[in-house]
Design an enzyme around this catalytic site. Sequence first.
Site, mmCIF file in Angstrom:
data_model
loop_
_atom_site.group_PDB
_atom_site.id
_atom_site.type_symbol
_atom_site.label_atom_id
_atom_site.label_comp_id
_atom_site.label_asym_id
_atom_site.label_seq_id
_atom_site.Cartn_x
_atom_site.Cartn_y
_atom_site.Cartn_z
ATOM 1 N N ALA A 123 -11.908 8.756 -3.851
ATOM 2 C CA ALA A 123 -13.065 8.143 -2.942
ATOM 3 C C ALA A 123 -12.453 8.390 -1.551
ATOM 4 O O ALA A 123 -11.691 7.827 -1.092
ATOM 5 C CB ALA A 123 -12.890 6.599 -3.239
ATOM 6 N N ARG A 246 -10.851 23.293 -3.421
ATOM 7 C CA ARG A 246 -11.940 24.179 -3.050
ATOM 8 C C ARG A 246 -11.764 25.510 -3.730
ATOM 9 O O ARG A 246 -12.911 25.953 -3.809
ATOM 10 C CB ARG A 246 -11.779 24.506 -1.381
ATOM 11 C CG ARG A 246 -12.065 23.097 -0.567
ATOM 12 C CD ARG A 246 -11.633 23.355 0.814
ATOM 13 N NE ARG A 246 -12.011 22.017 1.460
ATOM 14 C CZ ARG A 246 -11.707 21.407 2.648
ATOM 15 N NH1 ARG A 246 -10.761 22.206 3.311
ATOM 16 N NH2 ARG A 246 -12.389 20.432 3.256
ATOM 17 N N GLU A 367 -16.565 18.674 -1.317
ATOM 18 C CA GLU A 367 -15.404 19.302 -0.880
ATOM 19 C C GLU A 367 -15.355 19.961 0.403
ATOM 20 O O GLU A 367 -14.509 20.946 0.728
ATOM 21 C CB GLU A 367 -14.884 20.444 -1.870
ATOM 22 C CG GLU A 367 -15.014 19.811 -3.490
ATOM 23 C CD GLU A 367 -13.570 19.227 -3.977
ATOM 24 O OE1 GLU A 367 -12.521 19.624 -3.395
ATOM 25 O OE2 GLU A 367 -13.667 18.396 -5.036
ATOM 26 N N GLY A 368 -16.162 19.516 1.303
ATOM 27 C CA GLY A 368 -16.132 20.193 2.617
ATOM 28 C C GLY A 368 -17.268 21.287 2.725
ATOM 29 O O GLY A 368 -17.416 22.160 2.150
HETATM 30 C C1 LIG Z 1 -23.353 14.662 -5.307
HETATM 31 C C2 LIG Z 1 -21.890 14.495 -4.374
HETATM 32 C C3 LIG Z 1 -20.759 14.243 -4.992
HETATM 33 C C4 LIG Z 1 -19.911 14.038 -3.990
HETATM 34 N N1 LIG Z 1 -18.741 13.343 -4.680
HETATM 35 C C5 LIG Z 1 -17.582 12.950 -3.821
HETATM 36 C C6 LIG Z 1 -16.569 12.361 -4.324
HETATM 37 O O1 LIG Z 1 -16.164 12.279 -5.583
HETATM 38 N N2 LIG Z 1 -15.436 11.908 -3.465
HETATM 39 C C7 LIG Z 1 -15.685 11.923 -2.335
HETATM 40 O O2 LIG Z 1 -14.953 11.356 -1.665
HETATM 41 N N3 LIG Z 1 -16.608 12.522 -1.622
HETATM 42 C C8 LIG Z 1 -17.562 13.151 -2.355
HETATM 43 N N4 LIG Z 1 -18.879 13.729 -1.724
HETATM 44 C C9 LIG Z 1 -19.132 13.892 -0.390
HETATM 45 C C10 LIG Z 1 -18.940 15.210 -0.086
HETATM 46 O O3 LIG Z 1 -17.927 15.574 0.124
HETATM 47 C C11 LIG Z 1 -19.546 15.062 1.534
HETATM 48 O O4 LIG Z 1 -21.088 14.927 1.198
HETATM 49 C C12 LIG Z 1 -19.502 16.096 2.457
HETATM 50 O O5 LIG Z 1 -17.862 15.941 2.742
HETATM 51 C C13 LIG Z 1 -20.253 16.262 3.742
HETATM 52 O O6 LIG Z 1 -20.254 14.812 4.464
HETATM 53 P P1 LIG Z 1 -21.851 14.090 4.738
HETATM 54 O O7 LIG Z 1 -22.589 14.355 3.519
HETATM 55 O O8 LIG Z 1 -21.496 12.798 5.126
HETATM 56 O O9 LIG Z 1 -22.343 15.025 5.703
HETATM 57 P P2 LIG Z 1 -21.972 15.189 7.244
HETATM 58 O O10 LIG Z 1 -20.452 15.122 7.761
HETATM 59 O O11 LIG Z 1 -22.851 14.032 7.997
HETATM 60 O O12 LIG Z 1 -22.615 16.545 7.748
HETATM 61 C C14 LIG Z 1 -24.078 16.913 7.987
HETATM 62 C C15 LIG Z 1 -24.326 18.073 8.357
HETATM 63 O O13 LIG Z 1 -23.511 18.175 9.643
HETATM 64 C C16 LIG Z 1 -22.652 19.372 9.513
HETATM 65 N N5 LIG Z 1 -21.125 19.019 10.464
HETATM 66 C C17 LIG Z 1 -20.640 18.010 10.421
HETATM 67 N N6 LIG Z 1 -19.728 18.135 11.531
HETATM 68 C C18 LIG Z 1 -19.683 19.648 11.736
HETATM 69 C C19 LIG Z 1 -18.856 20.107 12.728
HETATM 70 N N7 LIG Z 1 -17.646 19.613 13.222
HETATM 71 N N8 LIG Z 1 -19.109 21.334 12.971
HETATM 72 C C20 LIG Z 1 -20.312 21.889 12.132
HETATM 73 N N9 LIG Z 1 -21.038 21.121 11.555
HETATM 74 C C21 LIG Z 1 -20.716 19.864 11.163
HETATM 75 C C22 LIG Z 1 -22.100 19.445 8.345
HETATM 76 O O14 LIG Z 1 -21.782 20.609 8.008
HETATM 77 C C23 LIG Z 1 -23.497 19.054 7.649
HETATM 78 O O15 LIG Z 1 -24.211 20.579 7.485
HETATM 79 C C24 LIG Z 1 -19.763 13.975 -2.564
HETATM 80 C C25 LIG Z 1 -21.281 14.128 -2.297
HETATM 81 C C26 LIG Z 1 -22.279 14.723 -2.960
HETATM 82 C C27 LIG Z 1 -23.720 15.270 -2.497
#
Ligand SMILES: Cc1cc2nc3c(=O)[nH]c(=O)nc-3n(C[C@H](O)[C@H](O)[C@H](O)COP(=O)(O)OP(=O)(O)OC[C@H]3O[C@@H](n4cnc5c(N)ncnc54)[C@H](O)[C@@H]3O)c2cc1C
Length: 387
Positions: A123, A246, A367-368
Amino acid sequence: MDFRPTEEQTLLYDTARAFCEKEMIPHETLLEKTDHLPRELELDIRRKAIAVGLHACNMPESLGGAGLDCVSFTLVEKGLSRASRALAECVHRPSNLLAACQGEQIKHFVEPVIRGEKRECVAMTEPDAGSDLKSMKTRAVRDGSDWVINGTKHFISNAENSDFVVLFAATGEDETPAGRRKRISCFLIDLDAPGLEVAKGYDHMGHRGHPNNILRFDNVRVQDWQMVGGEGEGFKVVNEWLGPGRLTVAAVCQARAERAFEVAVDHAAQRKQFGQPIGRFQGIGFPLADMAIDLRLGDLLLMNTAWRVDQQFPNVAEDCAMAKVWCSEMLGRVADQSIQTCGGMGLMADLPLERIFRDARVERIWEGTSEIQRLIISRQLMRERGA
Ligand SMILES: Cc1cc2nc3c(=O)[nH]c(=O)nc-3n(C[C@H](O)[C@H](O)[C@H](O)COP(=O)(O)OP(=O)(O)OC[C@H]3O[C@@H](n4cnc5c(N)ncnc54)[C@H](O)[C@@H]3O)c2cc1C
């Protein structure tokens, strides 16, 4: 340059792939229809995986795992990941950040994971902290010899089927040349700890039977021995773990893209329209050739990156980022074109393509995201030039 895997590596891949075909793929339809992985099925697959030595094969031998090198583990991952995620994960490959555990952590958390008695979820993400993990609000505050944790994590994969969580929380702030920075620490916490709620997550487009959850921490008390690494070393732990994590995503994507492609090529060779196999029409044949090139490049990048990790090349984080971007985006292209190759049948659940297409989308996000991977790669390019 010799790109051939060793006999042992070939055997590992063949074993993992045969296991996947026999023990996982026959259950895919059930999971798609019910969106639920029956507990007995999970335990049955896990028991069989332990018997053939695939379970926890990425964990070091000193902890009771198989201690596979990165190339061998990547081949196992490719073999198992032809199946849908919920089934592929029944053969548990624990987060390699568990390898950083020590003392009581090994006895209480890691050894039961390796024996197949417990599993973990990880998490990091919060509603207001996704890509920008350093902005996380979940806090652990010192109270005597304990830490008291408050906050919310969301999107946490499979938490409801896990026994403990690897949690990242802020334990303070430091003054740095770049301004104030949160001190992030890592804790291992049983999911039945008082004050910890595992709530239902969101319904999403893919990965049937593989839920995500919301975790709420309300004055959850943990002890010092539950902290992994030192205080503030959470990102050190993450950085060591995220690169290879990754690469695992890249291996999963490569495996699924290969499966989709095989379905498409077979269909193109068998389906006749206008008196001949549709694969002989340039409109279908050339995209098949493009997919074959995409797949070959994906495999070369994936395996070369795994080899570089084993050889302890510098900057493998950038290599892993490249592999994740290429393989996850390539999977999207291949899944889409495979459906196009199969026409209407491509959209029907009789073939695995519509599922592979839906399941592919998240690979460019978790995973980013692809953007964050490109940021990692481009920053290194600038760093090398002093910019
Ligand atoms: C089904 C699912 C399972 C998951 N499982 C886990 C888990 O087990 N544990 C866990 O910790 N997380 C988990 N995640 C979270 C996942 O790692 C995040 O969704 C991901 O890191 C992106 O974060 P966000 O969704 O908040 O998007 P945001 O960070 O809000 O990003 C939104 C958009 O903005 C872009 N963006 C943001 N910052 C920048 C920048 N500096 N430059 C360019 N573009 C940018 C992003 O690339 C994206 O396109 C899961 C997500 C999903 C959908």
